[in-house]
Structure formats: structure tokens, C-alpha cells
Design a protein around this motif. Structure first.
Motif, mmCIF file in Angstrom:
data_model
loop_
_atom_site.group_PDB
_atom_site.id
_atom_site.type_symbol
_atom_site.label_atom_id
_atom_site.label_comp_id
_atom_site.label_asym_id
_atom_site.label_seq_id
_atom_site.Cartn_x
_atom_site.Cartn_y
_atom_site.Cartn_z
ATOM 1 N N LYS A 249 0.835 -1.208 0.000
ATOM 2 C CA LYS A 249 0.000 0.000 0.000
ATOM 3 C C LYS A 249 0.866 1.253 0.000
ATOM 4 O O LYS A 249 2.071 1.204 0.280
ATOM 5 C CB LYS A 249 -0.913 0.021 1.239
ATOM 6 N N TYR B 231 0.385 5.360 1.572
ATOM 7 C CA TYR B 231 -0.498 6.245 2.347
ATOM 8 C C TYR B 231 -0.742 7.510 1.548
ATOM 9 O O TYR B 231 0.194 8.271 1.289
ATOM 10 C CB TYR B 231 0.164 6.656 3.665
ATOM 11 N N GLU C 12 -0.260 8.597 7.872
ATOM 12 C CA GLU C 12 0.596 7.702 8.641
ATOM 13 C C GLU C 12 1.097 8.411 9.898
ATOM 14 O O GLU C 12 1.123 9.633 9.974
ATOM 15 C CB GLU C 12 1.776 7.160 7.823
ATOM 16 N N HIS C 13 1.501 7.669 10.869
ATOM 17 C CA HIS C 13 1.937 8.110 12.197
ATOM 18 C C HIS C 13 0.778 8.681 13.019
ATOM 19 O O HIS C 13 0.518 8.178 14.118
ATOM 20 C CB HIS C 13 3.103 9.117 12.123
ATOM 21 N N VAL D 122 -2.236 8.241 12.628
ATOM 22 C CA VAL D 122 -3.250 7.196 12.786
ATOM 23 C C VAL D 122 -2.993 6.356 14.042
ATOM 24 O O VAL D 122 -3.913 5.804 14.639
ATOM 25 C CB VAL D 122 -3.327 6.316 11.502
ATOM 26 N N VAL D 123 -1.738 6.293 14.478
ATOM 27 C CA VAL D 123 -1.403 5.535 15.694
ATOM 28 C C VAL D 123 -2.072 6.183 16.922
ATOM 29 O O VAL D 123 -2.342 5.519 17.916
ATOM 30 C CB VAL D 123 0.143 5.468 15.873
ATOM 31 N N GLN E 6 5.719 -4.310 17.082
ATOM 32 C CA GLN E 6 6.031 -2.881 17.249
ATOM 33 C C GLN E 6 5.764 -2.417 18.689
ATOM 34 O O GLN E 6 5.412 -1.260 18.922
ATOM 35 C CB GLN E 6 5.209 -2.037 16.259
ATOM 36 N N ALA F 146 0.989 0.175 17.065
ATOM 37 C CA ALA F 146 0.620 0.006 15.657
ATOM 38 C C ALA F 146 -0.829 0.416 15.481
ATOM 39 O O ALA F 146 -1.628 0.322 16.411
ATOM 40 C CB ALA F 146 0.806 -1.448 15.238
ATOM 41 N N SER F 147 -1.156 0.864 14.290
ATOM 42 C CA SER F 147 -2.553 1.129 13.962
ATOM 43 C C SER F 147 -3.070 -0.055 13.150
ATOM 44 O O SER F 147 -2.302 -0.937 12.756
ATOM 45 C CB SER F 147 -2.673 2.407 13.133
ATOM 46 N N ASP G 100 -2.347 -0.460 8.017
ATOM 47 C CA ASP G 100 -1.612 -1.266 7.025
ATOM 48 C C ASP G 100 -2.266 -2.628 6.836
ATOM 49 O O ASP G 100 -2.432 -3.112 5.702
ATOM 50 C CB ASP G 100 -0.171 -1.523 7.484
ATOM 51 N N VAL H 176 8.177 5.142 15.067
ATOM 52 C CA VAL H 176 6.918 5.356 15.800
ATOM 53 C C VAL H 176 7.243 5.783 17.241
ATOM 54 O O VAL H 176 6.626 6.707 17.780
ATOM 55 C CB VAL H 176 6.040 4.070 15.764
ATOM 56 N N GLY I 127 4.379 5.794 4.599
ATOM 57 C CA GLY I 127 4.734 4.804 5.621
ATOM 58 C C GLY I 127 5.490 5.437 6.764
ATOM 59 O O GLY I 127 5.372 6.633 7.018
ATOM 60 N N ALA I 128 6.308 4.627 7.418
ATOM 61 C CA ALA I 128 6.973 5.102 8.640
ATOM 62 C C ALA I 128 8.043 6.149 8.366
ATOM 63 O O ALA I 128 8.359 6.962 9.227
ATOM 64 C CB ALA I 128 7.571 3.913 9.382
HETATM 65 C C1 MEV Z 1 3.667 2.316 8.995
HETATM 66 O O1 MEV Z 1 3.462 1.731 7.711
HETATM 67 C C2 MEV Z 1 2.531 3.240 9.332
HETATM 68 C C3 MEV Z 1 2.616 3.903 10.717
HETATM 69 O O2 MEV Z 1 1.506 4.798 10.814
HETATM 70 C C4 MEV Z 1 2.556 2.884 11.829
HETATM 71 C C5 MEV Z 1 1.195 2.229 11.969
HETATM 72 O O3 MEV Z 1 0.187 2.770 11.500
HETATM 73 O O4 MEV Z 1 1.146 1.166 12.615
HETATM 74 C C6 MEV Z 1 3.884 4.725 10.862
#
Ligand code: MEV
Length: 327
Positions: free
Chosen positions: A9, A11, A15-16, A18-19, A155, A159-160, A163, A206, A285-286
Motif C-alpha cells: 500500500k 499512504y 501515517e503516524h 493514525v497511531v 512494534q 501500531a494502527s 496497514d 513510531v 509509511g513510517a
Molecule cells: C507504517 O506503515 C505506518 C505507521 O503509521 C505505523 C502504523 O500505523 O502502525 C507509521
């Protein structure tokens, strides 16, 4: 023997953040991880030919004590093994067979740790293949839920669901906390990916954002601002107003940079794509290294990225509307 595959995927946004309960919009792309599971007497044997690890084979009993003997960056190998190990635990629990052993073969078109959801795709495909091998068929949502538990465990609970849900169900999705939905009518966005050949350590990145957010109110505000960008982006999604989408992607990249998760090579690729006419570009991503995603209907951003020093690979990515599937 059962083979299943699941997509990677990018984003579009979120990202981030969303955690921490903000919404995010990941989109599945037509690059897949394929996992073949074959039941064996006991223990776990894993082969991975193409995870940007130069290939490795490792045999161990799954207790986590035996380290693979391979020529590759240790954190990457350990991360890959951690995901497979936890995925097999989920399979044993889901099928009620605590002693089940497997031979697992992984092939992937998705570079490892580069922001394209390789670990989620491997975990989702592994859970599907290994449960089917034992005669149990889980729904994509059940697979997503178990794959999320795997990512959380690896993690350190950070994690969210983004993914793993996206990889399990495919297409464009929206994730906000436990609320996971597919977004219909998005169509194919003109994604261009640039890859610097590197990888980021998701757990460490993260953790870094978490620390900043706890230490500074302005970092917590930055995370909330990413959520605002996503909420605004949702109003534009589904229209062909790429200019506005691109502007919001640029904003999102700036906020991620402020949180310290970009890198020189990611910024270089982002600017190369924008300078060539992409309406928007951001890391995906991260971060820390790996991939950027740009939006460009023409060929200029793709060509520019191919000639950008530090960009190892550039390609178009089509939206993959299919999630996990048996091959
Ligand atoms: C990692 O692909 C995406 C992050 O938002 C971590 C997560 O959502 O678990 C950085």
C-alpha cells in the motif's frame, strides 16, 4: 500446500497520526507478497527469496532464541522473523492447534521496510495461507484483526490497524482507531513511487514520534494537524480535483518532516517529483528512508525520479482493489 497473496500500500494521508486515533487513508497497490504454507511435523522453517535481504533460509523452533545465520542487515532480518513468528502464533490460536508446524515460503514484490506495507502484506498472506492449510477459512476482516495483533506485538504495542486492514481488504480504505472502512468510488489515482533503496525502522520511528508528542504540545498539535489534513482530503477524494489532493499531500509531508520522520533522500525525491510537475508528493509509511508517493497524471515526475541521484527505482502504482486472495 496453500499459497496466498496480499497487496502492499501507499499512504495518501495520515501515517503516524493514525497511531494516535487520527484518521488515515492508505491505498492498496498492485505489488504483492506471496506466502506458501505447508504443514510439517513441528517447528517452523522459513524461506524468503526476495525481501531485499539477498535471500535467506532459516530453520528454528519458533521460541525466538535461535537467530538466523544470514548475510543481511540484522534489524531487517530480525524484524522479518518477528513478523513470521507472531503470524504463526495467530494461526495456531485461530485454528486451535498450538503445536502446528509449518514450512513457510515468502516471495515479495514489495521492498522490506520501505513504506509500502511489506510486513503487513506478508503477515496477512501468511495467516491466510497457513489457516487454509489447516482447513480453516477466515474472513478478510478476521485476518486483518489477527494481522494487526501481530504488528502490535512486533512494534511494542504501537501500531494502527491501517496497514493490515488495507492489505486484507484491498482498495482505498479509511481507518480511524478501530473503525475500518473501505472507500468506494475512488478510482485509480495517478500514483508515482520513488524508492531510495533504503529502509526505515518502523518501531523506532513510531517511538520517536511518541516521545516528541509526549514532550511537546506543539508536536501533539502537529499530529492533530495531520488529522485535519486527512479530514479535508476526504472531501476532495472521489473528485478529480488532483490539485487540491496534491496540495494536501504536500502539507502532510511537511508535518511528517516536522515530526522528524523524513530523510534527506526522501526530501530529495519529493522535491524532484514536485519540480517535475507532480501536483503533490510525500513520504509514505513510517519514513526514515524508503519510498515517496507523488501524484502526476503525466510522465514527467516518473522520468525525473528515474534521473534523481539517490532514487534507486521509480514506478507507477495502480490501485489494487483486491485484498488477500488464494493463488
Ligand atoms: C507504517 O506503515 C505506518 C505507521 O503509521 C505505523 C502504523 O500505523 O502502525 C507509521
Amino acid at each position: 500446500m496453500v499459497t496466498s497473496s496480499a497487496p502492499g500500500k501507499v499512504y495518501l494521508f495520515g501515517e503516524h497520526a493514525v497511531v494516535y486515533g487520527e484518521p488515515a487513508v492508505p491505498c492498496a497497490i498492485e505489488r504483492r507478497a506471496r506466502v506458501t504454507a505447508t504443514e510439517r511435523e513441528d517447528g517452523l522453517r522459513v524461506h524468503a527469496d526476495d525481501l531485499k535481504l539477498d535471500g535467506f533460509t532459516v530453520e528454528y523452533d519458533g521460541d525466538g532464541d535461535t537467530r538466523p545465520d544470514v548475510e543481511a542487515e540484522r534489524p531487517l532480518v530480525e524484524a522479518a522473523m518477528g513478523y513470521v513468528n507472531e503470524a504463526v502464533s495467530q494461526v495456531r490460536e485461530a485454528t486451535g492447534t498450538p503445536e502446528a508446524g509449518f514450512e513457510i515460503q515468502i516471495e515479495s514484490d514489495i521492498p522490506l521496510g520501505a513504506g509500502l506495507g511489506s510486513s503487513a502484506a506478508v503477515v496477512v498472506a501468511a495467516i491466510d495461507a497457513a489457516t487454509r492449510e489447516l482447513g480453516v477459512e477466515l474472513t478478510p476482516r478476521e485476518i486483518a484483526d489477527r494481522a494487526y495483533r501481530v504488528e502490535s506485538a512486533v512494534q511494542d504495542g504501537q501500531a494502527s490497524r491501517a496497514d493490515t486492514f488495507c492489505s486484507a481488504v484491498g482498495g482505498a480504505v479509511r481507518v480511524e482507531g478501530d473503525d475500518c472502512r473501505t472507500l468506494d468510488g475512488i478510482g485509480n489515482l495517478p500514483f508515482v513511487i520513488g524508492f531510495d533503496g533504503g529502509a526505515g525502522d518502523t518501531g523506532a520511528l513510531v517511538a520517536g514520534v511518541r516521545r516528541l508528542r509526549e514532550e511537546h504540545d506543539f508536536a501533539a498539535d502537529t499530529v492533530r494537524a495531520i488529522g485535519d489534513v486527512v479530514r479535508e482530503g476526504e472531501n476532495v477524494l472521489g473528485t478529480d480535483d488532483y490539485e487540491s489532493l496534491g496540495e494536501l499531500m504536500n502539507f502532510n509531508h511537511g508535518l511528517l518532516s516536522a515530526l522528524g520522520v523524513s530523510s534527506r533522500s526522501l526530501d530529495t525525491m519529493v522535491w524532484a517529483a514536485r519540480d517535475a510537475g507532480a501536483v503533490g508528493a510525500k513520504l509514505t509509511g513510517a519514513g526514515g528512508g524508503g519510498c515517496i508517493v507523488a501524484l502526476d497524471e503525466g510522465d514527467d515526475a516518473l522520468t525525473a525520479l528515474k534521473y534523481t541521484p539517490g532514487c534507486e527505482d521509480a514506478f507507477r502504482a495502480e490501485l489494487d482493489t483486491e485484498g488477500v486472495r488464494r493463488e
